[in-house]
Write a protein that holds these residues in place. Structure first.
Motif, PDB file in Angstrom:
ATOM      1  N   TYR A  97       0.776  -1.243   0.000  1.00 61.06           N
ATOM      2  CA  TYR A  97       0.000   0.000   0.000  1.00 61.06           C
ATOM      3  C   TYR A  97       0.808   1.295   0.000  1.00 61.06           C
ATOM      4  O   TYR A  97       0.236   2.345  -0.309  1.00 61.06           O
ATOM      5  CB  TYR A  97      -0.990   0.003   1.170  1.00 61.06           C
ATOM      6  CG  TYR A  97      -2.059  -1.034   0.994  1.00 61.06           C
ATOM      7  CD1 TYR A  97      -3.011  -0.907  -0.013  1.00 61.06           C
ATOM      8  CD2 TYR A  97      -2.113  -2.156   1.801  1.00 61.06           C
ATOM      9  CE1 TYR A  97      -3.992  -1.869  -0.203  1.00 61.06           C
ATOM     10  CE2 TYR A  97      -3.097  -3.120   1.631  1.00 61.06           C
ATOM     11  CZ  TYR A  97      -4.030  -2.969   0.630  1.00 61.06           C
ATOM     12  OH  TYR A  97      -5.011  -3.928   0.442  1.00 61.06           O
ATOM     13  N   GLU A  98       2.087   1.268   0.328  1.00 62.08           N
ATOM     14  CA  GLU A  98       2.864   2.502   0.223  1.00 62.08           C
ATOM     15  C   GLU A  98       2.999   2.841  -1.256  1.00 62.08           C
ATOM     16  O   GLU A  98       3.532   2.049  -2.030  1.00 62.08           O
ATOM     17  CB  GLU A  98       4.246   2.371   0.860  1.00 62.08           C
ATOM     18  CG  GLU A  98       5.014   3.679   0.808  1.00 62.08           C
ATOM     19  CD  GLU A  98       6.444   3.555   1.313  1.00 62.08           C
ATOM     20  OE1 GLU A  98       6.951   4.524   1.871  1.00 62.08           O
ATOM     21  OE2 GLU A  98       7.054   2.480   1.131  1.00 62.08           O
ATOM     22  N   GLN A  99       2.451   3.981  -1.645  1.00 55.95           N
ATOM     23  CA  GLN A  99       2.415   4.405  -3.040  1.00 55.95           C
ATOM     24  C   GLN A  99       1.649   3.404  -3.910  1.00 55.95           C
ATOM     25  O   GLN A  99       1.987   3.164  -5.066  1.00 55.95           O
ATOM     26  CB  GLN A  99       3.826   4.620  -3.594  1.00 55.95           C
ATOM     27  CG  GLN A  99       4.517   5.830  -2.993  1.00 55.95           C
ATOM     28  CD  GLN A  99       3.830   7.107  -3.433  1.00 55.95           C
ATOM     29  OE1 GLN A  99       4.048   7.585  -4.531  1.00 55.95           O
ATOM     30  NE2 GLN A  99       2.973   7.661  -2.593  1.00 55.95           N
ATOM     31  N   GLY A 100       0.609   2.814  -3.331  1.00 49.47           N
ATOM     32  CA  GLY A 100      -0.219   1.856  -4.067  1.00 49.47           C
ATOM     33  C   GLY A 100      -1.624   1.849  -3.526  1.00 49.47           C
ATOM     34  O   GLY A 100      -2.028   2.740  -2.777  1.00 49.47           O
ATOM     35  N   GLY A 101      -2.370   0.859  -3.875  1.00 51.54           N
ATOM     36  CA  GLY A 101      -3.738   0.744  -3.382  1.00 51.54           C
ATOM     37  C   GLY A 101      -4.665   1.781  -3.988  1.00 51.54           C
ATOM     38  O   GLY A 101      -4.557   2.120  -5.157  1.00 51.54           O
ATOM     39  N   GLU A 102      -5.569   2.317  -3.158  1.00 52.55           N
ATOM     40  CA  GLU A 102      -6.622   3.213  -3.619  1.00 52.55           C
ATOM     41  C   GLU A 102      -6.333   4.693  -3.362  1.00 52.55           C
ATOM     42  O   GLU A 102      -7.227   5.526  -3.513  1.00 52.55           O
ATOM     43  CB  GLU A 102      -7.929   2.851  -2.913  1.00 52.55           C
ATOM     44  CG  GLU A 102      -8.391   1.448  -3.181  1.00 52.55           C
ATOM     45  CD  GLU A 102      -9.621   1.066  -2.367  1.00 52.55           C
ATOM     46  OE1 GLU A 102     -10.303   1.963  -1.823  1.00 52.55           O
ATOM     47  OE2 GLU A 102      -9.899  -0.133  -2.278  1.00 52.55           O
ATOM     48  N   GLU A 110      -4.072  10.287  -4.703  1.00 50.78           N
ATOM     49  CA  GLU A 110      -2.990  11.115  -5.233  1.00 50.78           C
ATOM     50  C   GLU A 110      -1.634  10.428  -5.098  1.00 50.78           C
ATOM     51  O   GLU A 110      -0.665  11.014  -4.601  1.00 50.78           O
ATOM     52  CB  GLU A 110      -2.983  12.479  -4.540  1.00 50.78           C
ATOM     53  CG  GLU A 110      -4.262  13.267  -4.779  1.00 50.78           C
ATOM     54  CD  GLU A 110      -4.286  14.603  -4.052  1.00 50.78           C
ATOM     55  OE1 GLU A 110      -3.238  15.049  -3.529  1.00 50.78           O
ATOM     56  OE2 GLU A 110      -5.370  15.211  -4.013  1.00 50.78           O
ATOM     57  N   ILE A 111      -1.559   9.183  -5.539  1.00 54.45           N
ATOM     58  CA  ILE A 111      -0.299   8.438  -5.481  1.00 54.45           C
ATOM     59  C   ILE A 111       0.773   9.231  -6.226  1.00 54.45           C
ATOM     60  O   ILE A 111       0.535   9.723  -7.327  1.00 54.45           O
ATOM     61  CB  ILE A 111      -0.461   7.034  -6.089  1.00 54.45           C
ATOM     62  CG1 ILE A 111      -1.354   6.190  -5.178  1.00 54.45           C
ATOM     63  CG2 ILE A 111       0.889   6.356  -6.295  1.00 54.45           C
ATOM     64  CD1 ILE A 111      -1.735   4.855  -5.759  1.00 54.45           C
ATOM     65  N   GLY A 112       1.923   9.356  -5.601  1.00 57.65           N
ATOM     66  CA  GLY A 112       3.038  10.065  -6.215  1.00 57.65           C
ATOM     67  C   GLY A 112       3.183  11.492  -5.724  1.00 57.65           C
ATOM     68  O   GLY A 112       4.209  12.118  -5.949  1.00 57.65           O
ATOM     69  N   ALA A 113       2.150  12.038  -5.066  1.00 61.16           N
ATOM     70  CA  ALA A 113       2.257  13.388  -4.529  1.00 61.16           C
ATOM     71  C   ALA A 113       3.242  13.392  -3.361  1.00 61.16           C
ATOM     72  O   ALA A 113       3.499  12.359  -2.727  1.00 61.16           O
ATOM     73  CB  ALA A 113       0.886  13.881  -4.074  1.00 61.16           C
TER      74      ALA A 113
END
Length: 169
Positions: free
Chosen positions: A148-153, A156-159
Motif C-alpha cells: 500500500y505505500e504508493q499503491g492501493g486506492e 494522489e499516489i506520487g504526490a
C-alpha cells in the motif's frame, strides 16, 4: 498408498484456506469507502480510529517517525498521497516501537507515531485500508507496507510527503 492418503488429508485444509482467500489480499485487512480531495480547516470527525481517509487539512503531514501523536487531519492528507501510517498505542513496549521505526527506515511515504484511543496495540493504515495487529513483529505489517505505500486506492499516489506540516499534537 496409505501414506499418500494421509498426506493429502493433512494438506487439504491448507489448500482450501489458501483458495478461499482472494489472491493478493492480506488476512485481516479492513476496507472502507472514503473519497479524496475534501480539504477542511480545523478538526474533523472520523469513523475509524485512526482514520483511513476522508476530509482532511489542506496541508499534509511530512512523512517520517514521530514520538508524539499526530493530528489526524494532516496524517489523512498524507494517506491521500499514498502514505502508510503505522500507529501504536502510547503504552506499547519500547522494543516494539523500535521495531516499527525500523520498518519505516528508507521509506519515503510512511508515518510512524503513537495514537491515542486506538483499540489494537498496532494499526497500519493506508487510504481505505487498515490492519490491526497485536504485535510489532507481525509479518503482515511489512506486507501491508509493500502493498500500500504508493499503491492501493490512494487518490494522489506520487504526490509529495515532505515540505508541509511537521508538528505534533
Amino acid at each position: 498408498m496409505m501414506n499418500t492418503q494421509r498426506w493429502m488429508v493433512a494438506l487439504l485444509p491448507l489448500l482450501l484456506a489458501a483458495c478461499s482467500q482472494k489472491s493478493g489480499e492480506i488476512e485481516g485487512v479492513k476496507s472502507f469507502e472514503n473519497k479524496g480531495g475534501d480539504h477542511q480547516e480545523g478538526r474533523v470527525s472520523y469513523t475509524q480510529t485512526p482514520p483511513a481517509g476522508g476530509a482532511h487539512n489542506p496541508s499534509w503531514q511530512n512523512c517520517g517517525v514521530y514520538d508524539q501523536p499526530l493530528y489526524n487531519e494532516y496524517a489523512v492528507h498524507s494517506l491521500e498521497h499514498g502514505a502508510v501510517w503505522i500507529s501504536y498505542q502510547p503504552t506499547l513496549a519500547s522494543e516494539q516501537v523500535t521495531q516499527l521505526k525500523q520498518l519505516a527506515e528508507g521509506r519515503t511515504h510512511t508515518l510512524v507515531s503513537p495514537h491515542e484511543g486506538q483499540d489494537s496495540p498496532v494499526v497500519v493504515t493506508a487510504w481505505n485500508k487498515q490492519l490491526a495487529v497485536k504485535d510489532a513483529s507481525d509479518p503482515r505489517i511489512k506486507t501491508f507496507l509493500v502493498k500500500y505505500e504508493q499503491g492501493g486506492e490512494a487518490p494522489e499516489i506520487g504526490a509529495s510527503c515532505s515540505g508541509a506540516y511537521n508538528g505534533t499534537v
